[in-house]
Design a protein around this motif. Structure first.
Motif, PDB file in Angstrom:
ATOM      1  N   CYS A 418       0.755  -1.236  -0.020  1.00 40.60           N
ATOM      2  CA  CYS A 418       0.142   0.051  -0.011  1.00 40.60           C
ATOM      3  C   CYS A 418       0.944   1.184   0.045  1.00 40.60           C
ATOM      4  O   CYS A 418       1.608   1.452   0.845  1.00 40.60           O
ATOM      5  CB  CYS A 418      -0.875  -0.064   1.125  1.00 40.60           C
ATOM      6  SG  CYS A 418      -1.996   1.539   1.476  1.00 40.60           S
ATOM      7  N   PRO A 419       0.652   2.169  -1.031  1.00 41.95           N
ATOM      8  CA  PRO A 419       1.395   3.385  -0.991  1.00 41.95           C
ATOM      9  C   PRO A 419       1.057   4.356  -0.017  1.00 41.95           C
ATOM     10  O   PRO A 419       1.935   5.495   0.351  1.00 41.95           O
ATOM     11  CB  PRO A 419       1.310   3.935  -2.272  1.00 41.95           C
ATOM     12  CG  PRO A 419      -0.192   3.454  -2.698  1.00 41.95           C
ATOM     13  CD  PRO A 419      -0.215   1.943  -2.068  1.00 41.95           C
ATOM     14  N   GLY A 420       0.027   3.932   0.857  1.00 43.63           N
ATOM     15  CA  GLY A 420      -0.381   4.723   1.711  1.00 43.63           C
ATOM     16  C   GLY A 420       0.090   4.493   3.310  1.00 43.63           C
ATOM     17  O   GLY A 420      -0.188   5.234   4.261  1.00 43.63           O
ATOM     18  N   TYR A 421       0.998   3.648   3.393  1.00 43.34           N
ATOM     19  CA  TYR A 421       1.643   3.181   4.633  1.00 43.34           C
ATOM     20  C   TYR A 421       2.302   4.293   5.705  1.00 43.34           C
ATOM     21  O   TYR A 421       1.729   4.233   6.678  1.00 43.34           O
ATOM     22  CB  TYR A 421       2.621   2.085   4.209  1.00 43.34           C
ATOM     23  CG  TYR A 421       3.486   1.474   5.577  1.00 43.34           C
ATOM     24  CD1 TYR A 421       2.651   0.436   6.246  1.00 43.34           C
ATOM     25  CD2 TYR A 421       4.652   2.348   5.997  1.00 43.34           C
ATOM     26  CE1 TYR A 421       3.553  -0.101   7.351  1.00 43.34           C
ATOM     27  CE2 TYR A 421       4.941   1.712   6.948  1.00 43.34           C
ATOM     28  CZ  TYR A 421       4.752   0.624   7.820  1.00 43.34           C
ATOM     29  OH  TYR A 421       5.219   0.136   8.908  1.00 43.34           O
ATOM     30  N   ASP A 422       3.022   4.925   4.983  1.00 42.68           N
ATOM     31  CA  ASP A 422       3.769   6.081   5.787  1.00 42.68           C
ATOM     32  C   ASP A 422       2.679   7.033   6.120  1.00 42.68           C
ATOM     33  O   ASP A 422       2.633   7.623   7.350  1.00 42.68           O
ATOM     34  CB  ASP A 422       4.679   6.759   5.132  1.00 42.68           C
ATOM     35  CG  ASP A 422       6.132   5.695   4.827  1.00 42.68           C
ATOM     36  OD1 ASP A 422       6.487   5.273   6.169  1.00 42.68           O
ATOM     37  OD2 ASP A 422       6.249   5.552   3.774  1.00 42.68           O
ATOM     38  N   PHE A 423       1.461   7.491   5.211  1.00 40.98           N
ATOM     39  CA  PHE A 423       0.578   8.290   5.781  1.00 40.98           C
ATOM     40  C   PHE A 423      -0.289   7.827   6.774  1.00 40.98           C
ATOM     41  O   PHE A 423      -0.563   8.500   7.580  1.00 40.98           O
ATOM     42  CB  PHE A 423      -0.190   8.660   4.463  1.00 40.98           C
ATOM     43  CG  PHE A 423      -1.513   9.349   4.663  1.00 40.98           C
ATOM     44  CD1 PHE A 423      -1.402  10.786   4.176  1.00 40.98           C
ATOM     45  CD2 PHE A 423      -2.830   9.137   5.215  1.00 40.98           C
ATOM     46  CE1 PHE A 423      -2.374  11.812   4.255  1.00 40.98           C
ATOM     47  CE2 PHE A 423      -4.010   9.983   5.336  1.00 40.98           C
ATOM     48  CZ  PHE A 423      -3.496  11.534   4.967  1.00 40.98           C
ATOM     49  N   ALA A 424      -0.832   6.604   6.710  1.00 44.49           N
ATOM     50  CA  ALA A 424      -1.303   6.035   7.874  1.00 44.49           C
ATOM     51  C   ALA A 424      -0.560   5.872   8.993  1.00 44.49           C
ATOM     52  O   ALA A 424      -1.294   6.270  10.196  1.00 44.49           O
ATOM     53  CB  ALA A 424      -1.784   4.436   7.310  1.00 44.49           C
ATOM     54  N   LYS A 425       0.534   5.819   9.151  1.00 47.55           N
ATOM     55  CA  LYS A 425       1.301   5.652  10.226  1.00 47.55           C
ATOM     56  C   LYS A 425       1.553   6.884  10.892  1.00 47.55           C
ATOM     57  O   LYS A 425       1.296   7.037  12.043  1.00 47.55           O
ATOM     58  CB  LYS A 425       3.038   4.914   9.795  1.00 47.55           C
ATOM     59  CG  LYS A 425       3.709   4.813  10.977  1.00 47.55           C
ATOM     60  CD  LYS A 425       5.071   4.182  10.584  1.00 47.55           C
ATOM     61  CE  LYS A 425       5.966   3.870  11.905  1.00 47.55           C
ATOM     62  NZ  LYS A 425       7.306   3.406  11.671  1.00 47.55           N
TER      63      LYS A 425
END
Length: 472
Positions: A418-425
């Motif tokens: 998922c490219p949104g991994y760091d955003f979610a973190k």
């Protein structure tokens, strides 16, 4: 004689095809495709909403083994599970397996989003989206995200509340700010109900008749796309007047359109991928925070360890000083709690791929063109991978390298991570920091039940009693 020879030459290929077809059909995985179009779709959806979907699949595995065929959302499907199955799904190249979601999801989210693209198109669009969502870029948005969290807590966090709706409001506002660049007000309000309709319709039988979830999902999608086209016009005008291209995802994608290998080729690609990021961030983030809050309320040891970690960071900040990337990097235990929550309660139940050719797997053939269903929890709750998997234990993630590859997959894996991994973190850590350092809460009920619709939804939205710390 010539007639007999001609007849033999005609009949031999037909006989060969019939024999091969019979052999091939014998090598299809066991199971039944069920009724045309519907198949087992309704049965699975009912099981999800009764919180028995994993049991539904376990019974299927007992009956048919580790691979079986069924029909879901209008398409013949093969269900596979386990580490090898996840590796097939996430590590195969595009000559074997490609992205393709259920018809209902594709028609609602559009066919130019990352979940539908393969090959060079997937790499190109992923590269563009990651350019905005990678840590180096997101560092500059930490304070902007924190302002949204603080504004939300000031407006909503007092008294008795249902947490899931609150968290959906928060994640919606964060996404609107960072992805769409829409400030609070009437324009934001036009999106929220339509996004909810989209999400509810994405896992549904694709029968477009009035008042079905699929029908409502299509209507919600059409309205959102209309609003986003108007938003694109506004962003173009702003950029002509000198606005920064990095201030939100849509502005960024507009600015790189047509510039090279990282560009997006069309308006549809911008809209469809912004919708995908919005749907993913809106529901998965809110669900994860909700279940973390429930765990912290039920497990005082875990709560105490999270509070100690966050209090230390809070003490190091001057009054009114925002969190930094360095502060987030110190929240190691809090993130382990988030990962263990994702293992037990993955927001994404599963997803689909498409076989691009006949695939030999587990002694059977997965036919070309069929859907492949993978399910997140099937390895997360496997006691041969995670000891005593029903227990909540953040220590499992002290050495993530010890977890076998393709077994912990809440964010996917490989090129399909998922490219949104760091955003979610970042979103999770900022939110939990301010919750535990500013508030205390207790659950108002003892019912730990939840349903999947298609995301996990706690009973009554998880009602809790909230009190600011200074009042206790």
């Amino acid at each position: 004689m010539n007639f007999l020879l001609t007849l033999v030459l005609i009949l031999l290929p037909i006989a060969f095809l019939l024999v091969n077809r019979k052999r091939s059909s014998k090598r299809l995985p066991p199971g039944s495709l069920g009724m045309p179009l519907v198949g087992q779709s309704l049965s699975l959806l009912w099981a999800m909403r009764a919180n028995t979907a994993e049991k539904w699949l376990e019974e299927r595995m007992k009956k048919y083994g580790p691979i079986s065929k069924l029909r879901l959302f209008g398409k013949p499907t093969v269900f596979i599970y386990g580490q090898a199955a996840n590796k097939l799904v996430f590590a195969s190249d595009d000559s074997i397996v490609v992205n393709q979601q259920a018809v209902s999801m594709r028609m609602i989210l559009g066919d130019r989003n990352l979940l539908e693209l393969s090959g060079e198109d997937h790499k190109r669009v992923r590269r563009a989206v990651l350019s905005f969502l990678k840590p180096e870029s997101l560092k500059m948005y930490i304070s902007k995200m924190e302002k949204e969290v603080l504004r939300h807590l000031k407006m909503h966090w007092e008294g008795k509340q249902q947490i899931l709706p609150l968290m959906k409001t928060l994640t919606f506002n964060i996404i609107c700010s960072l992805i769409f660049g829409i400030e609070p007000g009437a324009e934001r309000d036009q999106y929220v109900q339509n996004f909810q309709k989209m999400i509810e319709g994405m896992w549904s039988v694709p029968i477009n008749i009035p008042f079905t979830r699929f029908n409502q999902g299509l209507k919600g999608s059409a309205m959102v796309q209309k609003l986003m086209k108007e938003l694109l016009k506004e962003k173009r005008l702003e950029q002509k007047e000198g606005a920064q291209s990095q201030k939100d995802l849509i502005s960024f994608l507009l600015s790189i359109r047509g510039e090279g290998n990282g560009e997006l080729k069309s308006e549809d690609e911008i809209i469809h991928n912004a919708m995908l990021v919005m749907v993913a961030g809106y529901d998965t983030g809110s669900v994860l925070i909700t279940f973390i809050i429930r765990i912290l309320a039920n497990n005082r040891t875990v709560y105490g360890a999270v509070l100690n970690e966050q209090d230390e960071i809070a003490k190091s900040k001057s009054n009114g000083e925002f969190l930094t990337w360095e502060d987030l990097s110190k929240m190691n235990y809090t993130w382990k709690v988030a990962l263990e929550t994702l293992r037990l309660y993955p927001p994404i139940f599963g997803a689909f791929r498409k076989a691009i050719k006949d695939i030999e797997y587990g002694g059977y053939i997965i036919p070309k063109g069929w859907q492949i269903l993978w399910v997140t929890a099937m390895t997360h709750m496997d006691n041969s991978i995670f000891q005593e998997p029903a227990n909540f234990d953040p220590a499992r993630f002290e050495k993530q390298a010890s977890i076998p590859p393709y077994c912990f997959i809440p964010f996917g894996g490989g090129a399909h991570m998922c490219p949104g991994y760091d955003f979610a973190k970042i979103e999770i850590l900022i939110t939990i920091h301010h919750l535990v350092t500013r508030f205390k809460w207790k659950l108002c009920g003892t019912d730990n039940h939840f349903i999947r619709d298609p995301m996990p939804v706690p009973t009554e939205g998880l009602p809790i009693q909230i009190s600011p710390k200074e009042l206790l």
